[in-house]
Design a protein around this motif. Structure first.
Motif, short mmCIF file in Angstrom:
data_model
loop_
_atom_site.label_atom_id
_atom_site.label_comp_id
_atom_site.label_asym_id
_atom_site.label_seq_id
_atom_site.Cartn_x
_atom_site.Cartn_y
_atom_site.Cartn_z
N PHE A 104 -7.40 -0.15 -9.21
CA PHE A 104 -7.61 0.70 -10.38
C PHE A 104 -6.80 0.28 -11.61
O PHE A 104 -7.11 0.69 -12.72
CB PHE A 104 -7.33 2.16 -10.04
CG PHE A 104 -8.25 2.68 -8.98
CD1 PHE A 104 -9.58 2.95 -9.25
CD2 PHE A 104 -7.80 2.87 -7.67
CE1 PHE A 104 -10.44 3.41 -8.26
CE2 PHE A 104 -8.64 3.33 -6.68
CZ PHE A 104 -9.96 3.61 -6.98
N PHE A 105 -5.74 -0.50 -11.40
CA PHE A 105 -4.91 -0.90 -12.54
C PHE A 105 -4.85 -2.42 -12.72
O PHE A 105 -4.14 -2.91 -13.59
CB PHE A 105 -3.49 -0.34 -12.38
CG PHE A 105 -3.47 1.17 -12.37
CD1 PHE A 105 -3.54 1.88 -13.55
CD2 PHE A 105 -3.40 1.86 -11.17
CE1 PHE A 105 -3.53 3.27 -13.54
CE2 PHE A 105 -3.39 3.24 -11.15
CZ PHE A 105 -3.46 3.95 -12.34
N GLN A 106 -5.58 -3.15 -11.87
CA GLN A 106 -5.61 -4.62 -11.94
C GLN A 106 -4.20 -5.20 -11.96
O GLN A 106 -3.90 -6.15 -12.66
CB GLN A 106 -6.40 -5.12 -13.15
CG GLN A 106 -7.88 -4.82 -13.11
CD GLN A 106 -8.20 -3.35 -13.34
OE1 GLN A 106 -7.75 -2.76 -14.30
NE2 GLN A 106 -8.97 -2.75 -12.44
N ARG A 107 -3.31 -4.62 -11.18
CA ARG A 107 -1.92 -5.04 -11.13
C ARG A 107 -1.75 -5.92 -9.89
O ARG A 107 -1.94 -5.46 -8.77
CB ARG A 107 -1.04 -3.81 -11.03
CG ARG A 107 0.45 -3.84 -11.31
CD ARG A 107 1.17 -5.07 -11.16
NE ARG A 107 2.58 -4.91 -11.49
CZ ARG A 107 3.51 -5.70 -11.02
NH1 ARG A 107 3.20 -6.70 -10.21
NH2 ARG A 107 4.76 -5.53 -11.38
N PRO A 108 -1.42 -7.22 -10.06
CA PRO A 108 -1.19 -8.04 -8.87
C PRO A 108 -0.01 -7.51 -8.06
O PRO A 108 0.96 -7.00 -8.63
CB PRO A 108 -0.88 -9.43 -9.44
CG PRO A 108 -0.63 -9.25 -10.88
CD PRO A 108 -1.20 -7.95 -11.31
N VAL A 109 -0.10 -7.60 -6.76
CA VAL A 109 0.98 -7.11 -5.89
C VAL A 109 2.14 -8.09 -5.95
O VAL A 109 1.97 -9.29 -5.78
CB VAL A 109 0.49 -6.97 -4.43
CG1 VAL A 109 1.63 -6.54 -3.52
CG2 VAL A 109 -0.65 -5.96 -4.36
N THR A 110 3.34 -7.55 -6.23
CA THR A 110 4.56 -8.36 -6.24
C THR A 110 5.61 -7.69 -5.36
O THR A 110 5.43 -6.55 -4.91
CB THR A 110 5.11 -8.56 -7.67
OG1 THR A 110 5.39 -7.27 -8.24
CG2 THR A 110 4.13 -9.31 -8.56
N THR A 111 6.68 -8.39 -5.14
CA THR A 111 7.75 -7.94 -4.24
C THR A 111 8.30 -6.57 -4.63
O THR A 111 8.72 -5.80 -3.78
CB THR A 111 8.90 -8.97 -4.26
OG1 THR A 111 8.35 -10.24 -3.98
CG2 THR A 111 9.97 -8.63 -3.25
N GLU A 112 8.31 -6.27 -5.92
CA GLU A 112 8.91 -5.03 -6.39
C GLU A 112 8.26 -3.80 -5.76
O GLU A 112 8.94 -2.81 -5.49
CB GLU A 112 8.85 -4.94 -7.92
CG GLU A 112 9.82 -5.86 -8.62
CD GLU A 112 9.43 -7.33 -8.58
OE1 GLU A 112 10.32 -8.17 -8.77
OE2 GLU A 112 8.23 -7.64 -8.37
N LEU A 113 6.96 -3.84 -5.51
CA LEU A 113 6.29 -2.70 -4.88
C LEU A 113 6.88 -2.46 -3.49
O LEU A 113 7.22 -1.33 -3.13
CB LEU A 113 4.78 -2.92 -4.79
CG LEU A 113 3.98 -1.78 -4.14
CD1 LEU A 113 4.09 -0.51 -4.96
CD2 LEU A 113 2.52 -2.18 -3.98
N LEU A 114 7.01 -3.51 -2.71
CA LEU A 114 7.60 -3.40 -1.38
C LEU A 114 9.03 -2.87 -1.47
O LEU A 114 9.42 -1.98 -0.71
CB LEU A 114 7.60 -4.76 -0.68
CG LEU A 114 8.30 -4.80 0.68
CD1 LEU A 114 7.57 -3.93 1.68
CD2 LEU A 114 8.39 -6.24 1.18
N LEU A 115 9.79 -3.36 -2.43
CA LEU A 115 11.19 -2.96 -2.55
C LEU A 115 11.33 -1.48 -2.88
O LEU A 115 12.15 -0.78 -2.28
CB LEU A 115 11.90 -3.81 -3.61
CG LEU A 115 12.05 -5.29 -3.26
CD1 LEU A 115 12.71 -6.04 -4.41
CD2 LEU A 115 12.84 -5.47 -1.97
N PHE A 116 10.55 -0.97 -3.83
CA PHE A 116 10.78 0.43 -4.16
C PHE A 116 10.17 1.39 -3.14
O PHE A 116 10.67 2.49 -2.95
CB PHE A 116 10.46 0.78 -5.62
CG PHE A 116 9.04 0.91 -6.04
CD1 PHE A 116 8.27 1.98 -5.64
CD2 PHE A 116 8.47 -0.02 -6.90
CE1 PHE A 116 6.97 2.12 -6.07
CE2 PHE A 116 7.17 0.11 -7.35
CZ PHE A 116 6.42 1.19 -6.93
N VAL A 117 9.13 0.97 -2.43
CA VAL A 117 8.62 1.82 -1.34
C VAL A 117 9.61 1.84 -0.18
O VAL A 117 9.90 2.90 0.39
CB VAL A 117 7.22 1.35 -0.89
CG1 VAL A 117 6.78 2.07 0.38
CG2 VAL A 117 6.19 1.57 -1.99
#
Length: 195
Positions: A104-117
């Motif tokens: 929905f936001f066309q945001r590529p997945v990066t490490t930061e998503l894993l880190l803050f989850v």
């Protein structure tokens, strides 16, 4: 409060605060659009910052897991959810957020998503374990949960906006979550030390 709070929870949060500070220093060296591209000694220092951040991040996870393990078991109160809930919830939240941000936001997945989850799941597990052990009053538990939820939402907003901002704004956008998590970890280390 009659329970003894494991010192590893304090140490884990202190390590997390240092991890965030080192990550922020690395971010400054390599991503600040006001600075020239890092080379030579500055490049080596920047690499040292990220390696230090990784080491402190691993130490934080290990120490927090040790603290959670010490609080689990027969002494855990009935008010505490089992630890696996946070592990499964973290994996599910990561998968859902990765899908939503890409789709929905066309945001590529990066490490930061894993880190803050991972950060949010660990903090909720710690608050839950402290509540279950009788070391944390209910009001403080809900305050921590609310702060973790707000910081996680703010992190998600920054994460989604990052690639849609001009260079200086995206640099600041990437730095804010690191600073907030670092300060929160330091405050929580001091708070847990007083329990």
């Amino acid at each position: 409060m009659e329970s003894t709070v494991p010192g590893t929870l304090v140490g884990g949060h202190a390590a997390l605060a240092v991890c965030a500070a080192l990550y922020l220093a690395w971010w400054w060296v390599f991503f600040n659009p006001a600075l020239p591209k890092a080379t030579g000694a500055l490049y080596a220092v920047g690499v040292g910052f990220i390696l230090g951040a990784i080491a402190c991040g691993i130490a934080a996870i290990v120490l927090l897991a040790m603290g959670l393990g010490a609080l689990a078991g027969p002494g855990a109160g009935a008010g505490a959810a089992p630890g696996w809930v946070f592990a499964v919830g973290g994996v599910a939240a990561y998968a859902l957020l990765a899908f939503v941000t890409v789709r929905f936001f066309q945001r590529p997945v990066t490490t930061e998503l894993l880190l803050f989850v991972l950060w949010a799941a660990l903090e909720l597990a710690v608050a839950n374990a402290l509540l279950g052990a009788g070391a944390l009053p209910l009001g403080a538990f809900w305050a921590i949960v609310a702060i973790v939820a707000l910081v996680t939402v703010a992190n998600l907003v920054c994460y989604v906006l990052y690639f849609h901002l001009p260079p200086l704004a995206s640099f600041v956008d990437g730095a804010v979550p690191l600073a907030v998590v670092g300060v929160f970890a330091a405050v929580l280390a001091a708070f847990i030390a007083r329990l």
